[in-house]
Design an enzyme around this catalytic site. Structure first.
Site, PDB file in Angstrom:
ATOM      1  CG  ASN A  70      -0.121  -0.570   2.597  1.00 27.12           C
ATOM      2  OD1 ASN A  70       0.312  -0.636   2.702  1.00 27.12           O
ATOM      3  ND2 ASN A  70      -1.395   0.472   3.676  1.00 27.12           N
ATOM      4  CB  CYS A 106      -3.041  -0.486   8.996  1.00 25.90           C
ATOM      5  SG  CYS A 106      -1.287   1.689   8.716  1.00 25.90           S
ATOM      6  CD  GLU A 118       3.898  -1.399  13.278  1.00 23.37           C
ATOM      7  OE1 GLU A 118       2.457  -1.013  13.252  1.00 23.37           O
ATOM      8  OE2 GLU A 118       4.604  -0.701  13.917  1.00 23.37           O
TER       9      GLU A 118
HETATM   10  P1  NAP Z   1       0.557  -9.599   2.518  1.00 23.13           P
HETATM   11  O1  NAP Z   1      -0.258 -10.216   1.626  1.00 23.13           O
HETATM   12  O2  NAP Z   1      -0.111  -9.572   4.384  1.00 23.13           O
HETATM   13  O3  NAP Z   1       1.937  -9.626   3.017  1.00 23.13           O
HETATM   14  C1  NAP Z   1       3.078  -8.840   2.669  1.00 23.13           C
HETATM   15  C2  NAP Z   1       4.215  -9.104   2.459  1.00 23.13           C
HETATM   16  O4  NAP Z   1       4.523 -10.286   3.247  1.00 23.13           O
HETATM   17  C3  NAP Z   1       4.415  -8.761   1.214  1.00 23.13           C
HETATM   18  O5  NAP Z   1       6.045  -8.663   0.744  1.00 23.13           O
HETATM   19  C4  NAP Z   1       3.569 -10.637   0.638  1.00 23.13           C
HETATM   20  O6  NAP Z   1       4.939 -11.097  -0.408  1.00 23.13           O
HETATM   21  C5  NAP Z   1       4.548 -11.123   1.950  1.00 23.13           C
HETATM   22  N1  NAP Z   1       3.787 -12.651   2.511  1.00 23.13           N
HETATM   23  C6  NAP Z   1       3.209 -12.976   2.090  1.00 23.13           C
HETATM   24  N2  NAP Z   1       3.058 -14.732   2.458  1.00 23.13           N
HETATM   25  C7  NAP Z   1       4.164 -14.518   3.688  1.00 23.13           C
HETATM   26  C8  NAP Z   1       5.130 -15.554   4.348  1.00 23.13           C
HETATM   27  N3  NAP Z   1       3.940 -16.532   4.198  1.00 23.13           N
HETATM   28  N4  NAP Z   1       5.631 -15.158   4.488  1.00 23.13           N
HETATM   29  C9  NAP Z   1       6.281 -14.073   4.785  1.00 23.13           C
HETATM   30  N5  NAP Z   1       6.125 -13.318   4.199  1.00 23.13           N
HETATM   31  C10 NAP Z   1       4.786 -13.912   3.216  1.00 23.13           C
HETATM   32  O7  NAP Z   1      -0.513  -7.738   2.708  1.00 23.13           O
HETATM   33  P2  NAP Z   1      -0.333  -6.550   1.963  1.00 23.13           P
HETATM   34  O8  NAP Z   1      -2.127  -6.925   1.088  1.00 23.13           O
HETATM   35  O9  NAP Z   1       0.282  -6.610   0.744  1.00 23.13           O
HETATM   36  O10 NAP Z   1      -0.756  -6.029   3.252  1.00 23.13           O
HETATM   37  C11 NAP Z   1      -2.094  -5.184   3.304  1.00 23.13           C
HETATM   38  C12 NAP Z   1      -1.974  -5.551   4.763  1.00 23.13           C
HETATM   39  O11 NAP Z   1      -0.984  -5.183   5.333  1.00 23.13           O
HETATM   40  C13 NAP Z   1      -2.628  -4.562   5.546  1.00 23.13           C
HETATM   41  O12 NAP Z   1      -3.952  -5.750   6.386  1.00 23.13           O
HETATM   42  C14 NAP Z   1      -3.183  -4.063   6.296  1.00 23.13           C
HETATM   43  O13 NAP Z   1      -3.914  -3.896   7.033  1.00 23.13           O
HETATM   44  C15 NAP Z   1      -1.633  -4.466   6.650  1.00 23.13           C
HETATM   45  N6  NAP Z   1      -1.024  -2.829   6.807  1.00 23.13           N
HETATM   46  C16 NAP Z   1      -0.259  -2.709   8.463  1.00 23.13           C
HETATM   47  C17 NAP Z   1       0.301  -1.414   8.375  1.00 23.13           C
HETATM   48  C18 NAP Z   1       0.862  -0.916  10.211  1.00 23.13           C
HETATM   49  O14 NAP Z   1       1.930  -0.445  10.231  1.00 23.13           O
HETATM   50  N7  NAP Z   1       0.334  -1.406  11.092  1.00 23.13           N
HETATM   51  C19 NAP Z   1       0.749  -0.040   7.588  1.00 23.13           C
HETATM   52  C20 NAP Z   1       0.478  -0.971   5.791  1.00 23.13           C
HETATM   53  C21 NAP Z   1      -0.073  -1.991   5.915  1.00 23.13           C
HETATM   54  P3  NAP Z   1       3.369 -11.820  -1.296  1.00 23.13           P
HETATM   55  O15 NAP Z   1       3.149 -10.026  -2.077  1.00 23.13           O
HETATM   56  O16 NAP Z   1       4.854 -12.087  -2.346  1.00 23.13           O
HETATM   57  O17 NAP Z   1       2.811 -12.349  -1.143  1.00 23.13           O
END
Ligand code: NAP
Ligand code: MG
Length: 491
Positions: A167, A297, A263
């Site tokens: 994001n 988020c 996070e």
């Molecule tokens: P995501 O699907 O969980 O992916 C995040 C990262 O993790 C990507 O690089 C992904 O790689 C990787 N990943 C996926 N499966 C994994 C595994 N088994 N082991 C290690 N890494 C793995 O999240 P997103 O869709 O990119 O982002 C949206 C989420 O992020 C939302 O839930 C949002 O709330 C959260 N977020 C939180 C914050 C905060 O500060 N709290 C800030 C921003 C976003 P791939 O892309 O290759 O699958």
């Protein structure tokens, strides 16, 4: 093709094929396989990035560990490199912002602020890292430490695995890399598969600024395929992850005795009371829910409004929402671009369908065109999935509550605990409610906004572990090292 792109990719069949960076080498890839990076606004393949395999991850971690052990990366040199990187990023501002737009579908105005925030973060971390002193503790105050004193230092952990979401593809990754490197760690970074390009370019900028080969490595590829190797490797000392709660919890289960900085998801509630300034509140709530198409988020993800002002607030929200519409992401006047991919759009469709089935009433309802998802405002009850699930899209559900007590109860029933906000002109109520809410940050009379990270942010409950922020990220990525000196009595 854009100029930084040329430095880290090669054209094949007219499509730029990007490289990984492992141990100072941009082309080492054992599998030879690639995955597409798609522009969500047009559906076109804009580039391809390597699909790293377990061996590539292993090579990156081993090289990062080897480099960490040499301990030759001088603190002053680190600071100078970051200053140079900030200058290069300034001159590449437009190219970086365009890259973010191409890979994420967000509007150029937001992409430019993301680049600017990264430049600012670079400078602010430099100020903090210079005061990474530690403590001197005299032992005289306690019987068993009399005649001793201690020096408590902060020192780097070693290899940090940084895993970034889609994001804010540049800022969030950079906000992990910068403090990790400045504190003296080495880093293996994995960008999100949907948006890997801007972070690869950022690593290239660090390299141009003089970062030593071996201190940072970038691997692309499926998190599902290579994630477990990255987070379980015995040479990785810390995992700094931003992403979904599902993946964060999976990592926490596997990681064992590593430093975890997670996070995760959020479900920010906005508690709006009868004494709030309704017009200003409505404008802020629309911004909180629709900026970056709600893919934040800290997005406002439910409004809990006191019955007495519910109708007035709904009308004001309907009017304010007219400022948010989808358009060409490259146009500086466009307020909203696309959501990230078809899977995300279908999840939003399903959330709206579920709300309809539970009798929700819609204030603004327009059909999506491809991934261009217009804003939705709807009044729901607590039976709807929208009342509890993270939305991550431009949907603002509103729930009527009887009073302060019910608002607090509903807000705290969420399994998430990242952010919430309170709108009221009554100072007693503002603090009373803020004290009772369970989230990591509570904002009074504005919407949650993590910005460059001057204030600490991070989640409780299923929103994560640890705190991000300029000083706070450095704390998360260093360990305390205590040296105790016992002084002999004079003979
Ligand atoms: P995501 O699907 O969980 O992916 C995040 C990262 O993790 C990507 O690089 C992904 O790689 C990787 N990943 C996926 N499966 C994994 C595994 N088994 N082991 C290690 N890494 C793995 O999240 P997103 O869709 O990119 O982002 C949206 C989420 O992020 C939302 O839930 C949002 O709330 C959260 N977020 C939180 C914050 C905060 O500060 N709290 C800030 C921003 C976003 P791939 O892309 O290759 O699958
Ligand atoms: Mg994803």
């Amino acid at each position: 093709m854009l100029s930084l792109w040329n430095e880290v990719s090669q054209k094949q069949n007219d499509i730029p094929h990007f490289h990984l960076l492992i141990d100072g080498c941009w082309k080492c890839l054992s599998s030879g396989e690639y995955q597409d990076v798609i522009n969500p606004a047009t559906g076109e393949v804009i580039a391809r990035v390597p699909l790293a395999n377990q061996q590539d991850v292993e090579n990156a971690i081993t090289a990062a560990y080897r480099f960490f052990q040499t301990l030759v990366f001088d603190p002053l040199e680190r600071i100078e490199i970051m200053l140079r990187a900030s200058d290069i990023l300034k001159t590449s501002r437009e190219e970086m912002a365009k890259t973010i737009v191409l890979e994420s579908g967000k509007p150029i105005s937001i992409a430019l602020s993301e680049v600017d925030a990264t430049i600012e973060r670079l400078h602010l971390v430099l100020e903090e890292v210079r005061v990474l002193y530690g403590e001197y503790l005299p032992g005289e105050w306690v019987k068993d430490t009399r005649g001793k004193f201690a020096i408590v230092k902060r020192r780097p952990l070693g290899v940090v695995a940084a895993i970034a979401p889609f994001n804010y593809p540049l800022f969030i990754g950079a906000a992990k890399i910068i403090p990790a490197l400045l504190a003296g760690n080495t880093v293996v970074v994995k960008p999100a598969s949907d948006t890997p390009l801007s972070l690869i370019l950022f690593v290239r900028i660090l390299e141009k600024a003089g970062i030593p080969a071996g201190s940072i490595h970038v691997i692309t590829g499926s998190g599902k395929e290579i994630g477990d190797t990255l987070v379980t490797h015995s040479l990785v000392r810390a995992i700094s992850f931003t992403g979904s709660t599902a993946v964060g919890e999976h990592i926490a289960r596997l990681a064992g005795m590593k430093r975890l900085h997670l996070e995760l998801g959020g479900k920010a509630a906005a508690l709006v009371f009868k004494d709030a300034d309704i017009r200003t509140t409505a404008a802020l709530l629309c911004k909180g829910a629709f900026r970056n198409s709600g893919q934040r988020c800290d997005a406002v993800s439910r409004v809990l409004v006191e019955e007495k002002v519910a109708d007035t607030l709904l009308e004001a929200l309907r009017e304010e929402s007219q400022h948010y519409f989808c358009g060409d992401p490259m146009d500086p006047k466009t307020p909203m671009g696309t959501v990230i991919n078809e899977g995300a759009a279908k999840r939003l469709d399903a959330l709206l369908e579920d709300a309809k089935n539970h009798g929700a009433s819609f204030l603004a309802e327009k059909k999506r065109t491809g991934l261009f998802y217009p804003p939705h405002i709807l009044e729901i009850n607590t039976e709807c999935r929208l009342a509890w699930e993270e939305i991550f899209g431009p949907i603002l559900p509103v729930i009527r509550v009887k009073n302060e007590k019910e608002a607090i109860e509903l807000a705290n029933q969420s399994e998430y605990g990242l952010d919430s906000c309170v709108f009221t002109q009554d100072i007693d109520r503002a603090f009373r409610v803020a004290e009772k809410l369970h989230d990591g940050s509570i904002t009074i009379n504005s919407i949650p906004a993590h910005g460059v990270g001057h204030f600490p942010f991070g989640g409780n409950k299923r929103s994560g572990i640890g705190r991000e922020g300029i000083k706070y990220s450095i704390d998360e990525l260093t360990e305390l090292h205590t040296i105790i000196v016992s002084l002999k009595e004079e003979k």
